[in-house]
Write a protein that holds these residues in place. Structure first.
Motif, PDB file in Angstrom:
ATOM      1  N   SER A  94     -55.508 -54.429 107.104  1.00  0.00           N
ATOM      2  CA  SER A  94     -55.255 -55.060 105.806  1.00  0.00           C
ATOM      3  C   SER A  94     -56.159 -54.509 104.699  1.00  0.00           C
ATOM      4  O   SER A  94     -55.907 -54.745 103.524  1.00  0.00           O
ATOM      5  N   ILE A  95     -57.192 -53.776 105.077  1.00  0.00           N
ATOM      6  CA  ILE A  95     -58.102 -53.179 104.092  1.00  0.00           C
ATOM      7  C   ILE A  95     -57.494 -51.864 103.614  1.00  0.00           C
ATOM      8  O   ILE A  95     -56.988 -51.089 104.428  1.00  0.00           O
ATOM      9  N   PRO A  96     -57.553 -51.587 102.318  1.00  0.00           N
ATOM     10  CA  PRO A  96     -57.029 -50.302 101.835  1.00  0.00           C
ATOM     11  C   PRO A  96     -57.673 -49.123 102.580  1.00  0.00           C
ATOM     12  O   PRO A  96     -58.856 -49.155 102.903  1.00  0.00           O
ATOM     13  N   GLN A  97     -56.866 -48.110 102.850  1.00  0.00           N
ATOM     14  CA  GLN A  97     -57.307 -46.947 103.631  1.00  0.00           C
ATOM     15  C   GLN A  97     -58.599 -46.337 103.089  1.00  0.00           C
ATOM     16  O   GLN A  97     -59.461 -45.951 103.859  1.00  0.00           O
ATOM     17  N   SER A  98     -58.740 -46.283 101.772  1.00  0.00           N
ATOM     18  CA  SER A  98     -59.921 -45.666 101.168  1.00  0.00           C
ATOM     19  C   SER A  98     -61.200 -46.455 101.449  1.00  0.00           C
ATOM     20  O   SER A  98     -62.289 -45.900 101.428  1.00  0.00           O
ATOM     21  N   GLU A  99     -61.070 -47.756 101.726  1.00  0.00           N
ATOM     22  CA  GLU A  99     -62.248 -48.599 101.962  1.00  0.00           C
ATOM     23  C   GLU A  99     -62.497 -48.874 103.439  1.00  0.00           C
ATOM     24  O   GLU A  99     -63.542 -49.439 103.783  1.00  0.00           O
ATOM     25  N   GLN A 100     -61.579 -48.484 104.322  1.00  0.00           N
ATOM     26  CA  GLN A 100     -61.692 -48.835 105.741  1.00  0.00           C
ATOM     27  C   GLN A 100     -62.963 -48.304 106.391  1.00  0.00           C
ATOM     28  O   GLN A 100     -63.700 -49.061 107.009  1.00  0.00           O
ATOM     29  N   GLN A 101     -63.208 -47.007 106.268  1.00  0.00           N
ATOM     30  CA  GLN A 101     -64.347 -46.416 106.968  1.00  0.00           C
ATOM     31  C   GLN A 101     -65.666 -46.986 106.470  1.00  0.00           C
ATOM     32  O   GLN A 101     -66.552 -47.282 107.264  1.00  0.00           O
ATOM     33  N   ASP A 102     -65.791 -47.173 105.151  1.00  0.00           N
ATOM     34  CA  ASP A 102     -67.019 -47.754 104.614  1.00  0.00           C
ATOM     35  C   ASP A 102     -67.225 -49.172 105.123  1.00  0.00           C
ATOM     36  O   ASP A 102     -68.340 -49.562 105.473  1.00  0.00           O
ATOM     37  N   GLY A 103     -66.156 -49.946 105.188  1.00  0.00           N
ATOM     38  CA  GLY A 103     -66.242 -51.316 105.677  1.00  0.00           C
ATOM     39  C   GLY A 103     -66.631 -51.376 107.141  1.00  0.00           C
ATOM     40  O   GLY A 103     -67.458 -52.196 107.548  1.00  0.00           O
ATOM     41  N   VAL A 104     -66.043 -50.513 107.952  1.00  0.00           N
ATOM     42  CA  VAL A 104     -66.362 -50.463 109.383  1.00  0.00           C
ATOM     43  C   VAL A 104     -67.817 -50.044 109.571  1.00  0.00           C
ATOM     44  O   VAL A 104     -68.555 -50.656 110.345  1.00  0.00           O
ATOM     45  N   GLU A 105     -68.243 -49.015 108.844  1.00  0.00           N
ATOM     46  CA  GLU A 105     -69.624 -48.546 108.972  1.00  0.00           C
ATOM     47  C   GLU A 105     -70.626 -49.602 108.523  1.00  0.00           C
ATOM     48  O   GLU A 105     -71.656 -49.802 109.159  1.00  0.00           O
ATOM     49  N   ASP A 106     -70.301 -50.308 107.439  1.00  0.00           N
ATOM     50  CA  ASP A 106     -71.201 -51.354 106.947  1.00  0.00           C
ATOM     51  C   ASP A 106     -71.333 -52.488 107.959  1.00  0.00           C
ATOM     52  O   ASP A 106     -72.435 -52.927 108.279  1.00  0.00           O
ATOM     53  N   ARG A 107     -70.207 -52.954 108.484  1.00  0.00           N
ATOM     54  CA  ARG A 107     -70.238 -54.064 109.453  1.00  0.00           C
ATOM     55  C   ARG A 107     -70.928 -53.627 110.746  1.00  0.00           C
ATOM     56  O   ARG A 107     -71.726 -54.374 111.318  1.00  0.00           O
ATOM     57  N   ALA A 108     -70.652 -52.412 111.207  1.00  0.00           N
ATOM     58  CA  ALA A 108     -71.295 -51.903 112.427  1.00  0.00           C
ATOM     59  C   ALA A 108     -72.803 -51.794 112.242  1.00  0.00           C
ATOM     60  O   ALA A 108     -73.575 -52.139 113.140  1.00  0.00           O
ATOM     61  N   PHE A 109     -73.226 -51.355 111.061  1.00  0.00           N
ATOM     62  CA  PHE A 109     -74.664 -51.243 110.788  1.00  0.00           C
ATOM     63  C   PHE A 109     -75.327 -52.618 110.853  1.00  0.00           C
ATOM     64  O   PHE A 109     -76.385 -52.782 111.450  1.00  0.00           O
ATOM     65  N   ARG A 110     -74.662 -53.628 110.254  1.00  0.00           N
ATOM     66  CA  ARG A 110     -75.240 -54.980 110.262  1.00  0.00           C
ATOM     67  C   ARG A 110     -75.280 -55.561 111.676  1.00  0.00           C
ATOM     68  O   ARG A 110     -76.240 -56.221 112.046  1.00  0.00           O
ATOM     69  N   ILE A 111     -74.261 -55.316 112.481  1.00  0.00           N
ATOM     70  CA  ILE A 111     -74.257 -55.779 113.872  1.00  0.00           C
ATOM     71  C   ILE A 111     -75.354 -55.063 114.652  1.00  0.00           C
ATOM     72  O   ILE A 111     -76.108 -55.668 115.410  1.00  0.00           O
ATOM     73  N   PHE A 112     -75.430 -53.769 114.447  1.00  0.00           N
ATOM     74  CA  PHE A 112     -76.368 -52.903 115.164  1.00  0.00           C
ATOM     75  C   PHE A 112     -77.821 -53.329 114.942  1.00  0.00           C
ATOM     76  O   PHE A 112     -78.644 -53.204 115.831  1.00  0.00           O
ATOM     77  N   HIS A 113     -78.134 -53.825 113.764  1.00  0.00           N
ATOM     78  CA  HIS A 113     -79.524 -54.144 113.433  1.00  0.00           C
ATOM     79  C   HIS A 113     -79.823 -55.637 113.369  1.00  0.00           C
ATOM     80  O   HIS A 113     -80.905 -56.021 112.950  1.00  0.00           O
TER      81      HIS A 113
END
Length: 170
Positions: A94-113
């Motif tokens: 549901s997230i626009p294609q241009s924002e998908q990777q940034d959103g995934v990376e941001d959420r993964a970073f927050r989970i990771f730390h």
């Protein structure tokens, strides 16, 4: 690459001994594993509550109660995992294609730390391992015993995580 934690043992979760803020090397894997694991945990907790109630109403006690609850958890944890993964896929789509990777990376970073998140996940993984062994002893070596035992172990480990104080400021 520089600034990426590429240690094989820490692909999904950061090493709590390291005090670095490197990005996870596989952000999509981190997010996918997190969502699947949370779905499994939620399904296991739900199954523990429902299964315990059903077995107690049926008059089961002792080992029969534990076996019945383990069987219920096997189903609800599978269902919870499937629901969690499908919700994640739906959310990402549901997230626009241009924002998908940034959103995934941001959420993964927050989970990771997130230290508390990493702690409950470590507790849960240890409980799942112990639960698999226990489930195989209780119900024989079967997929039902493995899955239900892992779910029951996860519930116990989450309870231990909640019961044991944790100082997030360290």
């Amino acid at each position: 690459p520089k600034g990426v934690d590429s240690d094989l043992l820490h692909i999904f979760y950061r090493n709590p001994e390291k005090n670095s803020y490197a990005a996870p090397s596989r952000p999509t894997a981190v997010l996918g594993a997190h969502v699947a694991h949370k779905g499994f945990q939620a399904g296991s907790c739900l199954g523990f509550g429902i299964g315990s109630l059903i077995m107690l109403v049926r008059g089961r006690r002792g080992l029969a109660l534990l076996r019945g609850v383990t069987k219920v958890i096997a189903g609800t944890s599978s269902f919870g995992t499937a629901i969690g993964i499908s919700m994640a896929v739906n959310k990402i789509q549901s997230i626009p294609q241009s924002e998908q990777q940034d959103g995934v990376e941001d959420r993964a970073f927050r989970i990771f730390h997130n230290r508390k998140q990493n702690r409950v996940d470590r507790f849960s993984y240890m409980g799942m391992g112990a639960g698999v062994v226990g489930g195989c002893f209780l119900l024989s070596l079967s997929p039902l015993a493995v899955l239900g035992g892992a779910g029951l172990g996860s519930v116990g480990a989450i309870a231990a995580h909640v019961a044991i104080p944790f100082d997030d400021d360290d």
